[in-house]
Write a protein that holds these residues in place. Structure first.
Motif, PDB file in Angstrom:
ATOM      1  N   LEU A 253       0.832  -1.203   0.000  1.00 60.79           N
ATOM      2  CA  LEU A 253       0.000   0.000   0.000  1.00 60.79           C
ATOM      3  C   LEU A 253       0.867   1.253   0.000  1.00 60.79           C
ATOM      4  N   TYR A 265     -10.830  -7.333   1.470  1.00 58.30           N
ATOM      5  CA  TYR A 265     -10.036  -6.253   0.894  1.00 58.30           C
ATOM      6  C   TYR A 265     -10.687  -5.758  -0.396  1.00 58.30           C
ATOM      7  N   GLU A 268     -13.846  -3.827   0.421  1.00 58.69           N
ATOM      8  CA  GLU A 268     -13.548  -2.503   0.952  1.00 58.69           C
ATOM      9  C   GLU A 268     -13.046  -1.571  -0.147  1.00 58.69           C
ATOM     10  N   SER A 269     -12.237  -2.122  -1.073  1.00 59.30           N
ATOM     11  CA  SER A 269     -11.664  -1.277  -2.113  1.00 59.30           C
ATOM     12  C   SER A 269     -12.730  -0.771  -3.076  1.00 59.30           C
ATOM     13  N   PRO A 273     -12.658   3.153  -1.473  1.00 52.99           N
ATOM     14  CA  PRO A 273     -11.388   2.955  -2.191  1.00 52.99           C
ATOM     15  C   PRO A 273     -10.195   3.640  -1.532  1.00 52.99           C
ATOM     16  N   LYS A 276      -7.375   1.840   1.567  1.00 50.45           N
ATOM     17  CA  LYS A 276      -6.081   1.181   1.366  1.00 50.45           C
ATOM     18  C   LYS A 276      -5.694   1.352  -0.097  1.00 50.45           C
ATOM     19  N   VAL A 277      -4.877   2.376  -0.376  1.00 51.75           N
ATOM     20  CA  VAL A 277      -4.495   2.683  -1.754  1.00 51.75           C
ATOM     21  C   VAL A 277      -3.201   1.960  -2.088  1.00 51.75           C
TER      22      VAL A 277
END
Lengths: 327, 551, 228
Positions: A253, A265, A268-269, A273, A276-277
């Motif tokens: 990340l 994950y 969530e993304s 978004p 956790k980039v």
């Protein structure tokens, strides 16, 4: 009332059932002996030493103190044994086999919705093949539910904010109860259904009957519909990370920590978004919270999973999971 | 010296007709009283009324469950009934019943004090309790609440359209009543003991109340803040546990059970204290391993704070945290086991009386044992997955809460009834009621263990037909149990006017409360007692009695 | 308990000795122990919500950092100083009561009340700002600086309003108690023999102060994003 209508024991219909029942029977014998023993001792002593003249005194006698140590140490040892046994069983229940067949479940007031990787959808009925591990990935659209298979001896709460997964392997064909075990409102007791365990050939036949295409292919359509593909291209030129080969890998990340690209994950993304980039990318992706239903989310997940497996590098062998069942 | 002083105290205190009942007259003398004994009576009446209300809901549920179809009540009504049964029984009966009735009445008497440390706060506790109960009753008559007594989010915050706010507010207020009672008891036990009454001379009931008070003081505020957060979330529309904001409903469960598991010990610890006092009195023996029993109360209070997440084994905690909580859960079973074995050992070479309080306590020990050992099933992780959220759990906690706490409460109320009212209850009727309660209880709840393992989930309004036979048995048991519970209400009230006068010490029991007149005078003791004997000093008392007779 | 008999002789007729205590010493010990026990309850009360705050802080460090940035550290620091000074004046008031100096006592109590009120006024100004900025959770919430973080920031603001609100409520109750103590001090109730109510009041006030000492860094100062 027929005797057959009066079960004292639930049928054993999964690989867990025997193990869970074994611990149960052991505990019944152990605790039954202790409870009956205490009952009999109390009544025995109370009768033997009952007060005969009203002014009778107790005898001036105290049992040896060593008893005290005995009944601290002995139960503690037994309890530790039970702890090990129970935990062993729990690990077994928690560890999903790699070759499990993926099924997606959504809990909603007051029904169970199931989706098969091949695209079949059903409500309050779940068809599964016998003797094959089944992994159910699930989420709730509203309140907390709990997916309970009494004859498989397993259950798990279904939460509104994340994916959870459970598994079982049915050992006999037939029709078995599905219950919702976590109170969820008015028709909680109506949030029930049946799991139909079938011979594998029957199951294949059932799968062949009518479908809107596999979940992954429906997910791919959604991937285009939501215009995910404009940024998440198949090569490194896109504004978003390449998703092929992503699933199950560690991702670095922007803050140099790593995270495993698992179901939650990916969920969530999509919904959040910025949380956790991925390192090297800008936080430009908009949120899809409130725009993607739980059903569609699962299709997108199935798609990301499928392309993750298609181009997986040699480090992880592709599990036989979802695509193995494609007819 | 020891026996002489004991003898003096037992016989001192001039006989007087003046007691806390006839000291003052009029409604205001009750509603503004600061006398712990009168406040105990106020509590006794209020918790009894709420017990009947909670029992009504239970009975309606049992009748509904006679048939698999949901035919007597609608789903919504059934859901409200089990919720209100839980809320009323837990917050308004089980938690206050022994501390606020028996504890209030007896704690100052057992430690030789004139009153609790803070009499006004004690009265305030009762008013808070009544305010909470009043709000609860308003909720009940204006439509009820259907979330289950656990108020799990997001159902309680976003989906239920019933009186969640009112009910949680009532729970919040009742919590403060409980906190203030606990605070009062702790300060009283520390600061108000009679000269010579060292910690190891205290009756085990006092030890149990002390441990209970610690739990009340340290666990209840967490429930209070959790309910505040829930009320805010429900009022504002978004909040602390809202999944849409990234809030976590499982966090609510952690916070809720951080209180509500220790709350189980708030309900059972005082019951264990009653059991110890009754066993000693009706065997005329010092409790075997007095210090082990005393410290096991504190151990339970302490360990009780470390096991809350065992309610969450399928709710979404990691495998490793589940293992840690399971491990600690087995440990909390050890001090409970110590108590059971010690009570049993006390009977050896004792002089056992079969009077009603002892009957209840024999039942208590047996039923609490079953409630306790079935907890081992639930603590065994792999097995808990199957039985959690089924009737197995319902049976388990009713064995502890009803088989344990209610049986011990009934034992205590019979044991101390002569002290409270100055009259004996009718022994024959009381024994009959004890038998009915024991038989009815087992018939009601034992089938539910089987029902749970067969797979019937809890909180089900309608159920699969194969569960019917066990449900019918359970309902049959419940009707026997109901008769068993109604009987004492009648004969105890009857005995207030018609019972045989009890005298100071009808049981020949050791303890400061038995050295003063029955009912006690307003100031409890005519002169401050000085204690020179150990707890449950039956040999000493017997010697003293012998001397009296010879003189 | 050995001094009971002694105390009995001297203070039996002290107007504020309650009938169920042997002497003023026992009564004093009971009052202070009672307040300490109450503060234990309060610690768990605030501890519960602080734990929840911390859990989410670990889950959403970025939003929590942004949330802290939204606070006016200057106002928070001012309030921290105001409360610390009020604790000092409260302690001096207890001392004055112990020494039986009525005038000083009233002065320090009044100062404490003024500082407490000042704290509430500052808090009110902050609340007003947040309301204007749309930082009140619920349908009123309209803060769009970082749309992707908006919901988590709203969660942060739930904690902000909830925790500072509970603290302010404790301050208001404290101010009410102060007025009552001042009235009793005015009536000359306190002296070297009997000052337990002032001492108990002081314990409460210090506790409310300490709660703020925790809230201030949690809500205003932790800007950094920590991972893991």
């Amino acid at each position: 009332m027929m005797v057959a209508d009066f079960p004292l024991w639930p049928e054993q219909a999964s690989t867990f059932a025997k193990d869970v029942d074994a611990l149960y029977i052991f505990l019944i014998i152990l605790t039954g002996t202790v409870s009956v023993g205490i009952f009999l001792t109390i009544f025995g002593l109370a009768i033997k030493y009952r007060r005969r003249p009203d002014n009778e005194l107790a005898q001036d006698y105290e049992p040896p103190k060593i008893l005290e140590v005995t009944w601290i140490v002995v139960p503690t040892i037994i309890f530790m044994g039970l702890f090990v046994w129970g935990s062993w069983l729990y690990f077994h229940l928690a560890r999903v086999p790699d070759d499990a067949l993926d099924i997606y479940a959504t809990g909603k007031q007051w029904m169970w919705k199931f989706q098969h990787p091949t695209g079949q959808r059903e409500i309050n009925t779940l068809h599964v093949p016998v003797n094959r591990p089944i992994k159910i990935t699930m989420a709730s659209e509203d309140v907390i539910h709990s997916l309970f298979f009494p004859y498989f001896r397993t259950k798990m709460d279904v939460l509104p904010n994340r994916y959870r997964s459970m598994w079982f392997q049915a050992t006999k064909t037939g029709r078995f109860h599905i219950f919702c075990a976590e109170y969820c409102g008015t028709l909680h007791s109506g949030m029930i259904g049946w799991v139909e365990v079938m011979e594998p050939t029957e199951y294949q036949k059932w799968l062949a009957g009518g479908s809107e295409g596999s979940m992954a292919s429906q997910g791919e359509q959604l991937f285009q519909k939501y215009a995910c593909n404009t940024c998440h291209t198949n090569d490194a030129t896109g504004r978003g990370p390449v998703l092929a080969g992503l699933y199950g890998k560690d991702v670095t990340l922007s803050n140099d920590t790593t995270v495993k690209a698992d179901d939650n994950y990916i969920r969530e993304s999509i919904l959040n978004p910025q949380a956790k980039v991925v390192k090297g990318f800008n936080p430009i992706m908009p949120t899809f919270q409130g725009q993607v239903s739980e059903d569609d989310m699962m299709k997108l997940l199935a798609y990301v999973k499928s392309i993750g497996q298609n181009t997986a590098p040699a480090t992880t062998p592709a599990p036989a999971g979802a695509k193995g069942t494609n007819p | 010296m020891t026996t002489a002083t004991l003898h003096d105290v037992r016989l001192s205190g001039a006989a007087s007709d003046r007691n806390y009942f006839n000291d003052e007259y009029g409604a205001l003398s009750w509603f503004l009283t600061k006398d712990h004994k009168r406040i105990a009576i106020l509590y006794l009446i209020s918790v009894s009324v709420l017990f009947v209300i909670g029992g009504f809901f239970a009975m309606m549920m049992r009748i509904e469950l006679l048939t698999p179809e949901g035919d007597l009540l609608t789903s919504d009504t059934y859901n409200k009934f089990f919720t209100m049964h839980g809320v009323v029984m837990i917050f308004f009966f089980l938690i206050p019943v022994i501390p606020a009735v028996l504890g209030n009445f007896l704690l100052p008497l057992q430690i030789g004090a004139k009153d609790l440390a803070f009499p006004k706060i004690n009265l305030l506790s009762w008013y808070l309790y009544m305010l909470a109960a009043g709000i609860g009753l308003i909720v009940i008559v204006t439509g009820g609440v259907d979330t289950g007594w656990t108020f799990y989010t997001p159902f309680s915050t976003q989906y239920s359209n019933t009186h969640v706010f009112g009910t949680t507010f009532a729970g919040f207020i009742a919590g403060f009543s409980s906190i203030l009672t606990g605070l009062n008891f702790i300060v009283t036990i520390h600061r108000m003991r009679a000269p010579g009454l060292t910690w190891y001379r205290l009756p085990l009931f006092v030890w149990a109340l002390y441990a209970t008070s610690i739990v009340m003081l340290l666990a209840t505020p967490v429930l209070a803040i959790t309910l505040v957060m829930l009320m805010i979330e429900r009022t504002v529309g978004v909040g602390f546990f809202d999944p849409a904001l990234g809030g976590d409903p499982v966090l609510y469960q952690h916070m809720f059970w951080f209180y509500s598991h220790p709350a189980v010990y708030i309900m059972i610890l005082p019951a264990m204290g009653v059991a110890s006092d009754v066993v000693a009195a009706f065997t005329r023996k010092k409790i075997f391993g007095y210090r082990f029993v005393a410290f096991s109360s504190l151990a339970i209070a302490f360990l009780g704070f470390l096991v809350w997440a065992h309610h969450l084994f399928v709710a979404g905690i990691s495998v490793y945290s589940a293992m840690i909580f399971a491990f600690l859960t087995f440990f909390v079973a050890v001090p409970s086991a110590i108590k059971v074995f010690n009570w049993t050992a006390t009977l050896y070479k004792a002089s056992v009386s079969w009077q009603t309080p002892m009957l209840y306590i024999m039942g208590f020990i047996g039923l609490f044992t079953i409630g306790g050992v079935t907890g081992l099933f639930l603590a065994s992780l792999g097995l808990d997955i199957h039985v959690t959220d089924t009737y197995f759990v319902v049976a388990h906690f009713h064995y502890v809460m009803v088989g344990g706490t209610v049986m011990a409460y009934l034992a205590g109320i019979h044991y101390w009834w002569p002290k409270i009212t100055g009259r004996m209850y009718p022994e024959w009727w009381a024994r009959l009621a004890a038998l009915l309660v024991f038989v009815g209880f087992n018939l009601t709840f034992f089938p539910q263990f089987i029902l749970g393992y067969v797979g019937m989930p809890r909180r089900y309004h309608a159920y699969a037909p194969e569960f019917q036979v066990l449900n019918v048995l359970s309902t049959a048991g419940a009707s026997v149990l109901a008769v068993g519970y109604m009987l004492p209400i009648f004969y105890l009230i009857w005995s207030i006017w018609n019972g045989r006068p009890a005298g100071k010490n009808p049981w020949g029991a050791v303890g400061l409360e038995w050295t003063t007149s029955s009912p006690p005078p307003k100031e409890n003791f005519h002169e401050t007692p000085v204690v020179t004997w150990e707890a449950y000093d039956y040999p000493g008392m017997m010697k003293a009695m012998g001397e009296t007779q010879h003189v | 308990m050995s001094d009971m008999a002694l105390g009995n002789e001297h203070h039996h007729h002290h107007p504020f000795l309650q009938h169920h205590f042997e002497d003023l010493g026992q009564q004093h010990e009971a009052s202070t122990l009672g307040m300490w026990m109450f503060l234990c309850t309060e610690i768990l009360f605030f501890g519960g919500v602080l734990c929840a705050y911390w859990v989410y802080r670990v889950m959403y460090p970025e939003a929590w950092a942004v949330g802290a940035h939204l606070q006016q550290t200057g106002w928070g620091a001012t309030n921290t100083i105001v409360l610390i000074v009020s604790s000092l004046t409260m302690a001096l008031a207890v001392r004055a009561a112990q020494l039986g100096k009525r005038g000083q006592q009233l002065g320090f109590l009044f100062a404490t009340l003024i500082f407490g009120t000042a704290f509430l006024v500052v808090k009110g100004i902050e609340y007003h700002r947040h309301w204007e900025e749309g930082l009140f959770p619920g349908s009123h919430f309209h803060w769009h600086e970082h749309p992707e973080l908006a919901q988590k920031v709203q969660l942060f603001m739930c904690f902000y309003w909830g925790m500072t609100g509970l603290h302010a409520l404790h301050m208001i109750i404290g101010a009410g108690l102060l007025l009552w103590i001042m009235w009793r001090a005015y009536k000359n109730h306190f002296g070297p023999e009997y000052y337990a109510p002032v001492e108990v009041m002081g314990l409460y006030w210090h506790f409310v102060d300490i709660v703020w000492i925790f809230l201030f860094p949690f809500l205003y100062l932790i800007h950094e994003v920590h991972h893991g």
